[in-house]
Write a protein that holds these residues in place. Structure first.
Motif, PDB file in Angstrom:
ATOM      1  N   GLN A  41      29.946  -2.373 -89.584  1.00 40.77           N
ATOM      2  CA  GLN A  41      28.509  -2.686 -89.460  1.00 40.77           C
ATOM      3  C   GLN A  41      28.164  -4.036 -90.096  1.00 40.77           C
ATOM      4  N   HIS A  42      28.941  -4.425 -91.087  1.00 42.17           N
ATOM      5  CA  HIS A  42      28.648  -5.676 -91.786  1.00 42.17           C
ATOM      6  C   HIS A  42      29.544  -6.831 -91.321  1.00 42.17           C
ATOM      7  N   ALA A  43      30.251  -6.603 -90.211  1.00 45.96           N
ATOM      8  CA  ALA A  43      31.198  -7.618 -89.726  1.00 45.96           C
ATOM      9  C   ALA A  43      30.574  -8.532 -88.690  1.00 45.96           C
ATOM     10  N   VAL A  44      29.374  -8.211 -88.227  1.00 45.09           N
ATOM     11  CA  VAL A  44      28.849  -8.928 -87.064  1.00 45.09           C
ATOM     12  C   VAL A  44      27.330  -8.890 -87.065  1.00 45.09           C
ATOM     13  N   ASP A  45      26.746  -9.970 -86.518  1.00 46.45           N
ATOM     14  CA  ASP A  45      25.294  -9.994 -86.351  1.00 46.45           C
ATOM     15  C   ASP A  45      24.970  -9.577 -84.918  1.00 46.45           C
ATOM     16  N   GLU A  46      23.849 -10.049 -84.373  1.00 46.87           N
ATOM     17  CA  GLU A  46      23.483  -9.654 -83.002  1.00 46.87           C
ATOM     18  C   GLU A  46      24.080 -10.597 -81.966  1.00 46.87           C
ATOM     19  N   SER A  47      24.924 -11.527 -82.398  1.00 47.68           N
ATOM     20  CA  SER A  47      25.425 -12.528 -81.452  1.00 47.68           C
ATOM     21  C   SER A  47      26.695 -12.045 -80.765  1.00 47.68           C
ATOM     22  N   PHE A  48      27.202 -12.895 -79.871  1.00 48.40           N
ATOM     23  CA  PHE A  48      28.450 -12.583 -79.167  1.00 48.40           C
ATOM     24  C   PHE A  48      29.653 -13.098 -79.955  1.00 48.40           C
ATOM     25  N   HIS A  49      29.407 -13.755 -81.113  1.00 51.72           N
ATOM     26  CA  HIS A  49      30.537 -14.315 -81.864  1.00 51.72           C
ATOM     27  C   HIS A  49      31.420 -13.186 -82.402  1.00 51.72           C
ATOM     28  N   PRO A  50      32.739 -13.426 -82.470  1.00 49.89           N
ATOM     29  CA  PRO A  50      33.657 -12.360 -82.882  1.00 49.89           C
ATOM     30  C   PRO A  50      33.345 -11.829 -84.283  1.00 49.89           C
ATOM     31  N   ALA A  51      33.612 -10.530 -84.478  1.00 54.96           N
ATOM     32  CA  ALA A  51      33.352  -9.882 -85.765  1.00 54.96           C
ATOM     33  C   ALA A  51      34.375 -10.339 -86.809  1.00 54.96           C
ATOM     34  N   ALA A  52      33.962 -10.309 -88.081  1.00 52.69           N
ATOM     35  CA  ALA A  52      34.888 -10.560 -89.200  1.00 52.69           C
ATOM     36  C   ALA A  52      34.397  -9.713 -90.373  1.00 52.69           C
ATOM     37  N   ALA A  53      35.197  -8.713 -90.727  1.00 50.77           N
ATOM     38  CA  ALA A  53      34.720  -7.711 -91.696  1.00 50.77           C
ATOM     39  C   ALA A  53      34.917  -8.177 -93.140  1.00 50.77           C
ATOM     40  N   PRO A  54      33.983  -7.781 -94.021  1.00 50.68           N
ATOM     41  CA  PRO A  54      34.208  -7.997 -95.459  1.00 50.68           C
ATOM     42  C   PRO A  54      35.203  -6.967 -95.988  1.00 50.68           C
ATOM     43  N   ASP A  55      35.578  -7.119 -97.251  1.00 53.57           N
ATOM     44  CA  ASP A  55      36.475  -6.131 -97.870  1.00 53.57           C
ATOM     45  C   ASP A  55      35.683  -4.977 -98.464  1.00 53.57           C
ATOM     46  N   PRO A  79      34.645 -14.396-102.081  1.00 42.93           N
ATOM     47  CA  PRO A  79      33.533 -14.727-101.188  1.00 42.93           C
ATOM     48  C   PRO A  79      32.426 -13.660-101.232  1.00 42.93           C
ATOM     49  N   ILE A  80      31.190 -14.132-101.088  1.00 48.25           N
ATOM     50  CA  ILE A  80      30.011 -13.256-101.042  1.00 48.25           C
ATOM     51  C   ILE A  80      29.284 -13.564 -99.737  1.00 48.25           C
ATOM     52  N   VAL A  81      28.977 -12.537 -98.958  1.00 49.26           N
ATOM     53  CA  VAL A  81      28.127 -12.757 -97.780  1.00 49.26           C
ATOM     54  C   VAL A  81      26.831 -11.972 -97.964  1.00 49.26           C
ATOM     55  N   PRO A  82      25.712 -12.665 -98.247  1.00 47.07           N
ATOM     56  CA  PRO A  82      24.441 -11.949 -98.319  1.00 47.07           C
ATOM     57  C   PRO A  82      24.115 -11.354 -96.949  1.00 47.07           C
ATOM     58  N   PHE A  83      23.556 -10.143 -96.942  1.00 46.39           N
ATOM     59  CA  PHE A  83      23.277  -9.449 -95.675  1.00 46.39           C
ATOM     60  C   PHE A  83      21.854  -8.913 -95.713  1.00 46.39           C
ATOM     61  N   GLY A  84      21.054  -9.255 -94.678  1.00 44.57           N
ATOM     62  CA  GLY A  84      19.682  -8.748 -94.590  1.00 44.57           C
ATOM     63  C   GLY A  84      19.630  -7.583 -93.626  1.00 44.57           C
ATOM     64  N   ALA A  85      19.166  -7.846 -92.384  1.00 41.46           N
ATOM     65  CA  ALA A  85      19.178  -6.795 -91.364  1.00 41.46           C
ATOM     66  C   ALA A  85      20.254  -7.060 -90.316  1.00 41.46           C
ATOM     67  N   GLY A  86      20.981  -8.171 -90.458  1.00 43.69           N
ATOM     68  CA  GLY A  86      22.072  -8.474 -89.518  1.00 43.69           C
ATOM     69  C   GLY A  86      21.587  -8.828 -88.121  1.00 43.69           C
ATOM     70  N   THR A  87      20.362  -9.399 -88.011  1.00 39.73           N
ATOM     71  CA  THR A  87      19.830  -9.712 -86.669  1.00 39.73           C
ATOM     72  C   THR A  87      20.020 -11.176 -86.288  1.00 39.73           C
ATOM     73  N   SER A  88      20.750 -11.935 -87.087  1.00 39.61           N
ATOM     74  CA  SER A  88      20.891 -13.355 -86.768  1.00 39.61           C
ATOM     75  C   SER A  88      21.809 -13.545 -85.554  1.00 39.61           C
ATOM     76  N   LEU A  89      21.882 -14.780 -85.078  1.00 35.51           N
ATOM     77  CA  LEU A  89      22.428 -14.975 -83.736  1.00 35.51           C
ATOM     78  C   LEU A  89      23.528 -16.036 -83.640  1.00 35.51           C
ATOM     79  N   GLU A  90      23.995 -16.547 -84.767  1.00 34.62           N
ATOM     80  CA  GLU A  90      25.029 -17.585 -84.703  1.00 34.62           C
ATOM     81  C   GLU A  90      26.230 -17.263 -85.591  1.00 34.62           C
ATOM     82  N   GLY A  91      26.554 -15.979 -85.706  1.00 42.99           N
ATOM     83  CA  GLY A  91      27.711 -15.592 -86.518  1.00 42.99           C
ATOM     84  C   GLY A  91      27.457 -15.747 -88.011  1.00 42.99           C
ATOM     85  N   HIS A  92      26.171 -15.662 -88.394  1.00 38.94           N
ATOM     86  CA  HIS A  92      25.803 -15.932 -89.789  1.00 38.94           C
ATOM     87  C   HIS A  92      26.446 -14.984 -90.803  1.00 38.94           C
TER      88      HIS A  92
END
Ligand SMILES: Cc1cc2nc3c(=O)[nH]c(=O)nc-3n(C[C@H](O)[C@H](O)[C@H](O)COP(=O)(O)OP(=O)(O)OC[C@H]3O[C@@H](n4cnc5c(N)ncnc54)[C@H](O)[C@@H]3O)c2cc1C
Length: 481
Positions: A41-55, A79-92
């Motif tokens: 769930q935390h590996a991808v936003d709403e975009s088509f960019h490939p997923a990359a999961a955290p640990d 690494p730290i990836v801040p996560f809001g609602a995951g609705t961004s669109l550029e692989g954020h």
């Protein structure tokens, strides 16, 4: 000192395990989540960019706890990836180098509201709909309304805007102050709540649009506005996209303070007719809204209708009926999902060009012709008052040839916007999807200045590595597609 542009650095398994051990000691074992579902769930936003999961994923409950989590990660250079609602669109939110996703959604309290000062402080995980529900009974509202139910922390971090930006501004104009956790785990307030200040560098705006690369936003103080006495919505069709856009330019030249003015092309009207069971005539259409006293909204609607008719507008309808107004904007906000429903099972590639309004008609007409010429399925939606428009292009993410065609269209759209003095992204941000255009848009010296800021605030590159100017191809002039 690690470079801010270091790529593909990853902690070893042993290093990751010792980060997790320290996080478990801090939060308790059950609050450091490593299950496959939560990681996905935390590996991808709403975009088509490939997923990359955290640990791992953690949900801080307070600013102090968030600072302690950052402290653990900083000690290990994780690494730290801040996560809001995951609705961004550029692989954020993709965790390109693994690490810890800090999901802010449990920090969802309205901290304080001052009707006298017309401001509100919220924790970063409050969503825009949650804020709207809390403010409405108090007779005030927060105007920035992206189409998704994003968090305020995410909206700060992407520099979001929405349908009312033409009148009330985007996040940059509506954020007064932030509380952030820096890469050395300090809690910093960026400025006071005063309406204006000339005291030093503008740290608040440095974090707006930083996409989680400079620190973790924990609290946000926002301007709110009194709910207008009257609001009316209007809709009008036009014979062509150019007529509709020319009408928008004329409306702003007349100084009519429209609160919303949105363009929907024929394909989008057809899509929302189906999706939201509406019956708009299928033609390029403007959705508008006016705010003011009852007399003011009436006068604004009448003046706009006159201008619309001069530009070939047909069937101008306006209403002050609250239910009808809300229904119209709900349908507009469903535009993305309505378009996707045209070709179920496909992925959406969204473009986000923004140009000075004088060039908007040419750019939109050329973009529509480009879609038709290349036989691409895509709808056009414009926050046209701001010169910003999106194409939602439907592609088969599993078909490399289709993805390639989509990326080529995307590339042409960005270059067309830049040729017209515009930007590659009016509101969605860079993530890593648009990083290749940073240097083309800003020039090498400006991109280097961004990297210098990143190095100064986050020398070990722990915050959302691989994004904006830290992306592999940021500023290297490479071309998608
Ligand atoms: C259907 C649809 C419609 C949309 N319409 C619009 C629109 O009209 N206008 C618009 O501007 N955008 C729009 N968007 C894009 C998206 O909703 C916005 O970019 C939004 O601001 C993202 O917020 P989020 O909470 O989902 O953030 P996320 O996607 O979770 O994160 C976005 C970025 O911000 C960072 N981040 C998140 N929270 C924090 C924090 N607390 N501290 C530091 N960094 C943080 C993340 O690391 C990431 O880089 C739309 C998206 C969809 C799917």
């Amino acid at each position: 000192m690690a470079s801010a542009t270091a790529q593909h650095r990853r902690l070893s398994n042993a290093q990751t395990e010792s980060v997790l051990e320290d996080l478990r000691a801090l939060l308790g074992a059950d609050r450091v989540l490593t299950g496959n579902d939560v990681l996905a769930q935390h590996a991808v936003d709403e975009s088509f960019h490939p997923a990359a999961a955290p640990d791992a994923v953690v949900y801080p409950a307070s600013t102090e706890e968030a600072a302690a989590i950052v402290g653990v990660c900083a000690r290990h250079k994780a690494p730290i990836v801040p996560f809001g609602a995951g609705t961004s669109l550029e692989g954020h939110v993709q965790a390109l180098q693994g690490g810890v996703s800090i999901d802010m959604r449990e920090m969802n309290r309205i901290v304080r509201l001052s009707i006298e000062d017309l401001d509100v402080t919220v924790q970063a995980g409050v969503t825009r709909k949650q804020l709207d529900a809390a403010l409405r009974p108090e007779g005030v509202f927060f105007p920035v309304d992206p189409g998704a139910d994003a968090t305020l922390g995410g909206m700060v971090s992407t520099g979001a805007s929405g349908t009312t930006t033409v009148r009330y501004g985007a996040m940059r104009e509506n954020v007064l102050s932030l509380t952030v956790v820096t890469a050395d785990a300090e809690i910093v307030r960026t400025r006071s709540r005063a309406r204006k200040s000339s005291a030093g560098y503008d740290l608040t705006r440095l974090f707006i649009g930083a996409e989680g690369t400079l620190g973790l936003v924990c609290e946000v103080t926002l301007r709110v506005r009194p709910t207008p006495e009257a609001m009316s919505a209007a809709v009008c069709g036009f014979p062509s996209l150019r007529d509709a856009v020319d009408c928008v330019v004329a409306v702003s030249q007349h100084g009519i303070p429209v609160a919303r003015i949105e363009l929907l092309d024929e394909m989008l009207i057809e899509a929302i007719n189906r999706y939201a069971e509406m019956d708009h005539t299928v033609m390029p259409t403007l959705f508008l809204e006016f705010h003011g006293t009852p007399d003011e909204v009436k006068a604004q609607a009448a003046e706009t209708e006159e201008i619309a008719v001069e530009h070939g507008g047909e069937g101008f309808r306006w209403t002050t009926d609250e239910a009808e107004r809300r229904r119209m904007w709900e349908a507009r906000h469903a535009a993305y999902h309505a378009t996707r429903a045209l070709r179920p099972g496909t992925s959406a590639l969204t473009t986000d060009a923004c140009v000075p309004v004088s060039g908007l008609a040419d750019v939109i007409v050329e973009t529509r012709a480009d879609l038709d010429e290349h036989d691409l399925t895509g709808s056009i939606l414009g926050h046209v008052g701001d010169g910003n428009f999106h194409v939602t292009l439907l592609i088969d993410g599993d078909d490399p040839a289709d993805v390639e065609r989509g990326m080529r269209f995307h590339d042409r759209t960005v270059r067309r916007a830049l040729d017209h003095g515009g930007t590659s992204t009016g509101e969605h941000g860079v993530g890593y999807g648009k990083a290749a255009y940073l240097e083309l848009e800003h020039g090498p010296a400006a991109v280097e200045m961004m990297r210098a800021i990143k190095r100064a605030l986050d020398p070990d590159d722990i915050f959302n590595p691989g994004k904006i100017a830290g992306a592999a191809d940021a500023g290297h002039g490479s071309q998608p597609g």
